[in-house]
Design a protein around this motif. Sequence first.
Motif, short mmCIF file in Angstrom:
data_model
loop_
_atom_site.label_atom_id
_atom_site.label_comp_id
_atom_site.label_asym_id
_atom_site.label_seq_id
_atom_site.Cartn_x
_atom_site.Cartn_y
_atom_site.Cartn_z
N ARG A 1 0.85 -1.20 0.00
CA ARG A 1 0.00 0.00 0.00
C ARG A 1 0.88 1.25 0.00
N LEU A 2 0.40 2.28 -0.67
CA LEU A 2 1.08 3.57 -0.71
C LEU A 2 0.18 4.60 -0.04
N ILE A 3 0.72 5.29 0.98
CA ILE A 3 -0.05 6.22 1.79
C ILE A 3 0.63 7.59 1.78
N TYR A 4 -0.17 8.64 1.59
CA TYR A 4 0.32 10.02 1.63
C TYR A 4 -0.13 10.64 2.95
N VAL A 5 0.84 11.20 3.69
CA VAL A 5 0.55 11.82 4.99
C VAL A 5 0.86 13.31 4.87
N SER A 6 -0.19 14.12 4.80
CA SER A 6 0.02 15.57 4.68
C SER A 6 0.06 16.25 6.03
N SER A 7 -0.70 15.73 6.99
CA SER A 7 -0.81 16.33 8.32
C SER A 7 -0.50 15.27 9.38
N PRO A 8 0.77 15.20 9.84
CA PRO A 8 1.15 14.15 10.78
C PRO A 8 0.30 14.10 12.05
N GLY A 9 -0.26 15.21 12.46
CA GLY A 9 -1.07 15.24 13.67
C GLY A 9 -2.50 14.77 13.49
N ASN A 10 -2.91 14.49 12.24
CA ASN A 10 -4.30 14.12 11.99
C ASN A 10 -4.35 12.93 11.03
N GLU A 11 -4.43 11.73 11.59
CA GLU A 11 -4.42 10.50 10.80
C GLU A 11 -5.63 10.39 9.87
N GLU A 12 -6.72 11.08 10.19
CA GLU A 12 -7.91 11.04 9.34
C GLU A 12 -7.67 11.65 7.97
N LEU A 13 -6.62 12.47 7.84
CA LEU A 13 -6.30 13.10 6.57
C LEU A 13 -5.35 12.28 5.71
N ASP A 14 -4.85 11.15 6.25
CA ASP A 14 -3.98 10.28 5.46
C ASP A 14 -4.76 9.75 4.26
N GLN A 15 -4.09 9.68 3.12
CA GLN A 15 -4.73 9.19 1.91
C GLN A 15 -4.05 7.93 1.41
N ILE A 52 -6.33 17.83 1.30
CA ILE A 52 -5.15 18.35 1.99
C ILE A 52 -5.46 19.76 2.48
N PRO A 53 -5.31 20.02 3.78
CA PRO A 53 -5.52 21.39 4.27
C PRO A 53 -4.55 22.34 3.55
N PRO A 54 -5.01 23.52 3.15
CA PRO A 54 -4.16 24.46 2.40
C PRO A 54 -2.82 24.74 3.09
N GLU A 55 -2.81 24.79 4.41
CA GLU A 55 -1.56 25.09 5.12
C GLU A 55 -0.57 23.91 5.10
N ASP A 56 -1.03 22.73 4.65
CA ASP A 56 -0.15 21.55 4.61
C ASP A 56 0.28 21.16 3.21
N VAL A 57 -0.11 21.93 2.20
CA VAL A 57 0.22 21.56 0.82
C VAL A 57 1.71 21.75 0.55
N LEU A 58 2.23 22.93 0.85
CA LEU A 58 3.63 23.24 0.57
C LEU A 58 4.51 22.78 1.73
N GLY A 59 5.74 22.43 1.39
CA GLY A 59 6.68 21.99 2.42
C GLY A 59 6.76 20.47 2.47
N VAL A 60 7.03 19.97 3.67
CA VAL A 60 7.32 18.54 3.84
C VAL A 60 6.06 17.74 4.19
N GLU A 66 -2.85 32.78 -4.37
CA GLU A 66 -4.10 32.32 -3.74
C GLU A 66 -5.13 32.22 -4.86
N PRO A 67 -5.82 31.15 -5.03
CA PRO A 67 -5.67 29.87 -4.37
C PRO A 67 -4.41 29.14 -4.85
N ILE A 68 -4.11 28.02 -4.22
CA ILE A 68 -2.93 27.23 -4.58
C ILE A 68 -3.08 26.72 -6.01
N ARG A 69 -2.01 26.85 -6.77
CA ARG A 69 -1.97 26.37 -8.16
C ARG A 69 -1.34 24.98 -8.21
#
Length: 192
Positions: A41-55, A84-92, A128-131
Amino acid sequence: MSIVTIRNVEFLNNPARFLDPYHFRVTFECIAPLPEDLEWRLIYVSSPGNEELDQELDDCLVGPVPVGVNSFEFEGSPPSPDKIPPEDVLGVAALILTGSYKDQEFVRVGYYQNTEYDNEEMNEAQPEPIRFDRLVRDINTKPRVTRFQIKWDVSPQRPGQAVSAGAATSAAVPSANDIDMEDAIDTNGTSS
């Protein structure tokens, strides 16, 4: 002891556009034949503090698996931008590849993924918005690997070990090659 050991994970399209599928090759070694499939399985984790957002981006079954070095190519969908929450798109973010046998996870390989715009101007003055069509991802190729002990229900075959009818219910008979000569010498220094 693990029956399956990952030897290499090679990303075939890295870096890539954020919305491109992930494409990679997994090479692993198996020391006993596995009659059941391995699940990857391949899982994307955008928000480490919120497992419900894992895809979960994709999964695949590989098997039955013979003894030896095996490999397969895996293509996974990109993450869904609207999850993905907008604040978690860019970065790590994190990308996790898991391997399971009979619903038991035996390995987890994690990678850091950095996401940014494809040009310096957009990185400095973020639109804004994220491209999403202008985002690129770069996966760090140094993984963090976690292994888990599971019940494999198979055992590796020792070199030179022959399997015969009835072997599963009878005890093994040692040969002369199985005797450790140090154990066969008594305290007087003579052979027993």
